[in-house]
Write an enzyme that holds these catalytic residues in place. Structure first.
Site, PDB file in Angstrom:
ATOM      1  N   LEU A 100      32.406  88.520  37.507  1.00 24.11           N
ATOM      2  CA  LEU A 100      33.563  88.212  38.582  1.00 24.11           C
ATOM      3  C   LEU A 100      33.686  89.355  39.719  1.00 24.11           C
ATOM      4  O   LEU A 100      33.451  90.806  39.126  1.00 24.11           O
ATOM      5  CB  LEU A 100      34.874  88.163  37.498  1.00 24.11           C
ATOM      6  N   ASP A 101      33.835  89.111  40.673  1.00 22.21           N
ATOM      7  CA  ASP A 101      34.165  90.238  41.866  1.00 22.21           C
ATOM      8  C   ASP A 101      35.172  91.336  41.441  1.00 22.21           C
ATOM      9  O   ASP A 101      36.322  90.940  40.433  1.00 22.21           O
ATOM     10  CB  ASP A 101      34.672  89.703  43.174  1.00 22.21           C
ATOM     11  N   VAL A 102      35.101  92.297  41.753  1.00 22.94           N
ATOM     12  CA  VAL A 102      35.892  93.510  41.732  1.00 22.94           C
ATOM     13  C   VAL A 102      37.608  92.956  41.874  1.00 22.94           C
ATOM     14  O   VAL A 102      38.487  93.166  41.361  1.00 22.94           O
ATOM     15  CB  VAL A 102      35.659  94.608  42.358  1.00 22.94           C
ATOM     16  N   GLU A 103      37.512  92.149  43.163  1.00 27.42           N
ATOM     17  CA  GLU A 103      38.785  91.921  43.474  1.00 27.42           C
ATOM     18  C   GLU A 103      39.402  90.690  42.854  1.00 27.42           C
ATOM     19  O   GLU A 103      40.420  89.855  43.046  1.00 27.42           O
ATOM     20  CB  GLU A 103      38.906  91.491  45.187  1.00 27.42           C
ATOM     21  N   ALA A 104      38.296  90.010  42.073  1.00 29.65           N
ATOM     22  CA  ALA A 104      39.022  88.732  41.031  1.00 29.65           C
ATOM     23  C   ALA A 104      39.258  89.347  39.798  1.00 29.65           C
ATOM     24  O   ALA A 104      39.112  90.278  39.330  1.00 29.65           O
ATOM     25  CB  ALA A 104      37.640  87.850  40.941  1.00 29.65           C
TER      26      ALA A 104
END
Length: 293
Positions: free
Chosen positions: A38-42
């Site tokens: 998962l992306d850091v921002e997700a």
């Protein structure tokens, strides 16, 4: 060694690798893998495999996934999300009816070009590293499947829309958001992204870790999920002592089953022995687990 799954909730602002590191600190010297970055921002569901469960991670990577995401219309960023730089703007903002109606265009088998800000590799280098230094990156379109897509909310004042999607592996939500906006004659990027389900792992049952203190180790293990839980909808064949020995030593192993099967698992003495395929009654192992004596 403990062998099981953990349904962990990754908060926004932390990498998937960092969360794995935190869980390793809690559990001690165990092998841990995760089923899809998962992306850091997700934020959202991040299934973790512990011990021999790591050998089954690919099954979850291939599983359907569900997301809820919010699109900001009128702007495009270089990364496809709010963390990137704005590279283009457009005055047109779609109407509510359009934001809802566009979903049907994307359901089914479609192609998608992955974002350059991703973990994909070109000549051995992560594309996001190339993008950060301004190196031009050309990625080929990929085939994906959107099983469901619907608009949950449209905010006219803030020019945003929130969507739910169920999709196949390899789907990039940032690209889906951009393509949705383009289809609506606008631009868009993701301002919120939450993964709500990966295979059998659902958001409502996910564990939220608030501390790396080893005192919560028992709490994690109490919420562990049996290694075979992800295999419920896959054919299983029971092995005899002789068949089990053949599989363990990589020898030819025949089963009394006539159909060819792309993916199945073999059970021995009540536990998972191996996953593999069946061709002309011959079992070809993909991974063999060390759960039996």
């Amino acid at each position: 060694m403990s062998n099981y799954w953990l349904n962990i909730y990754k908060p926004r602002g932390i990498s998937s690798a960092k969360l794995v590191s935190i869980v390793k600190t809690i559990l001690g010297k165990v092998k841990i893998g995760h089923a899809g970055t998962l992306d850091v921002e997700a934020e959202g569901v991040l299934p973790l495999a512990v011990g021999e469960a790591t050998k089954l991670v690919q099954i979850l990577i291939d599983a359907k996934k569900s997301y809820i995401f919010t699109v900001q219309f009128g702007k495009q960023t270089d990364s496809g999300d709010y963390a990137g730089k704005v590279i283009a703007t457009k005055d047109y903002i779609p109407y509510k009816e359009e934001a809802y109606a566009v979903c049907s265009k994307f359901i089914g088998n479609i192609t998608q070009i992955p974002p350059v800000f991703s973990a994909l590799k070109v000549n051995g280098v992560r594309t996001y590293k190339l993008a950060r230094v301004g190196t031009a990156v050309e990625l080929k379109p990929r085939n994906i499947t959107i099983y469901d897509l619907k608009c949950l909310n449209f905010d006219e004042k803030n020019a945003t829309a929130t969507y739910y999607t169920e999709c196949s592996k390899g789907t990039y939500i940032r690209t889906l958001a951009e393509d949705l906006a383009l289809s609506l004659q606008s631009l868009g990027f993701v301002i919120e992204l939450r993964r709500t389900q990966v295979g059998i792992f659902k958001e409502k049952n996910a564990i939220r870790i608030k501390s790396s203190d080893a005192i919560i180790k028992n709490s994690l293990e109490e919420k562990s999920i049996k290694i075979e839980a992800i295999l419920d909808d896959i054919l299983v064949l029971d092995a005899t002592d002789q068949q089990a020995q053949q599989i363990k030593y990589g020898q030819k192993c025949l089963f009394n089953y006539e159909k060819d099967i792309n993916l199945l698992w073999v059970r021995y003495k009540g536990v998972v022995l191996a996953i593999g395929s069946l061709n002309k009654s011959c079992f070809n192992s993909l991974r063999v687990l060390n759960l039996t004596q």
